[in-house]
Design a protein around this motif. Structure first.
Motif, PDB file in Angstrom:
ATOM      1  N   PRO A   1      50.312  63.068  89.611  1.00 17.91           N
ATOM      2  CA  PRO A   1      49.725  62.378  88.465  1.00 17.91           C
ATOM      3  C   PRO A   1      48.337  62.868  88.075  1.00 17.91           C
ATOM      4  CG  PRO A   1      50.799  60.819  89.940  1.00 17.91           C
ATOM      5  CD  PRO A   1      50.810  62.143  90.633  1.00 17.91           C
TER       6      PRO A   1
ATOM      7  N   SER B   1      53.556  61.679  85.426  1.00 19.25           N
ATOM      8  CA  SER B   1      52.154  61.253  85.377  1.00 19.25           C
ATOM      9  C   SER B   1      52.028  59.742  85.283  1.00 19.25           C
ATOM     10  CB  SER B   1      51.449  61.909  84.178  1.00 19.25           C
ATOM     11  OG  SER B   1      51.914  61.380  82.947  1.00 19.25           O
ATOM     12  N   ARG B   2      53.123  59.074  84.916  1.00 17.59           N
ATOM     13  CA  ARG B   2      53.137  57.612  84.819  1.00 17.59           C
ATOM     14  C   ARG B   2      53.909  56.966  85.964  1.00 17.59           C
ATOM     15  NH1 ARG B   2      52.022  60.022  80.497  1.00 17.59           N
ATOM     16  NH2 ARG B   2      51.033  59.069  78.683  1.00 17.59           N
TER      17      ARG B   2
ATOM     18  N   ASP C   1      58.899  55.978  76.538  1.00 19.10           N
ATOM     19  CA  ASP C   1      57.999  55.212  77.404  1.00 19.10           C
ATOM     20  C   ASP C   1      57.834  53.789  76.876  1.00 19.10           C
ATOM     21  OD1 ASP C   1      56.255  54.678  79.460  1.00 19.10           O
ATOM     22  OD2 ASP C   1      54.575  55.786  78.603  1.00 19.10           O
TER      23      ASP C   1
ATOM     24  N   TYR D   1      55.416  64.430  81.789  1.00 18.01           N
ATOM     25  CA  TYR D   1      54.912  63.233  81.101  1.00 18.01           C
ATOM     26  C   TYR D   1      55.226  61.982  81.916  1.00 18.01           C
ATOM     27  CZ  TYR D   1      54.280  59.676  77.479  1.00 18.01           C
ATOM     28  OH  TYR D   1      53.883  58.564  76.778  1.00 18.01           O
TER      29      TYR D   1
END
Length: 205
Positions: free
Chosen positions: A14, A142-143, A174, A139
């Protein structure tokens, strides 16, 4: 230089600020690593919005200690000219970024035209499938999330293949996943793509 090479199983942590390297940008990555070989110490990097130019430039600055100018196409001729002269005087590499090709910068200063023409020019190509899959995985990683394989394969066959669309679809998936309190699965991917196919939001390719 900080970068993330595929295969996709090697996903970034992340807090990793690197960039993916596939056939779409391998030439750019190679030139950034060999900045000492640039003609007149200068490289012009062009490519569409959201293709990773800024992230690549940040890694370049850290690695080389060189100079970087974002959106060079919107910069005054004299500013670019002085920056080019400074880079050559100080023997530092200069990276000029732009979403527009050099031919559309509207450069009027003859001395700058000749200097840009003598500089290394490299373009980031359209995203290949490895890049698209990798960007989605980066993407969501990273969450602290993952995207299912069937969702990736569904999008692969139907989405507009552009960096901007990858970014927009990732953000929409997301949001939908948070709203539905579900993982990023095939149903979420279908809903996100339907949102754009219905014309609810325009994405520049």
């Amino acid at each position: 230089m900080s970068q993330i090479a595929l295969p996709l199983e090697q996903t970034p942590s992340p807090d990793h600020d690197g960039y993916l390297v596939t056939a779409a940008n391998a030439e750019v990555h190679r030139h950034l690593q060999h900045w000492r070989e640039w003609s007149h110490h200068t490289m012009i990097l062009t490519g569409p919005e959201a293709c990773g130019k800024t992230t690549m430039a940040a890694s370049f600055e850290t690695e080389s200690g060189g100079l970087c100018l974002d959106e060079a196409s919107d910069t005054e001729d004299t500013e670019i000219f002085h920056l080019w002269n400074r880079a050559n005087s100080e023997q530092k590499p200069l990276l000029l970024l732009s979403a527009k090709p050099v031919s559309k910068w509207g450069v009027l200063l003859p001395d700058l035209k000749s200097r840009l023409a003598a500089s290394l020019l490299v373009e980031i190509g359209p995203p290949d499938q490895a890049m698209i899959d990798g960007l989605f995985q980066k993407y969501f990683n990273s969450r602290g999330l993952t995207i299912s394989e069937d969702a990736l394969r569904y999008l692969e066959k139907r989405m507009i293949r552009s960096y901007a669309m990858v970014q927009s679809l990732a953000q929409k998936m997301d949001a939908l996943a948070i709203e539905a309190k579900k993982p990023i699965n095939l149903a979420i991917a279908k809903s996100a793509l339907e949102f754009f196919d219905a014309g609810d939001e325009k994405v520049d390719s």
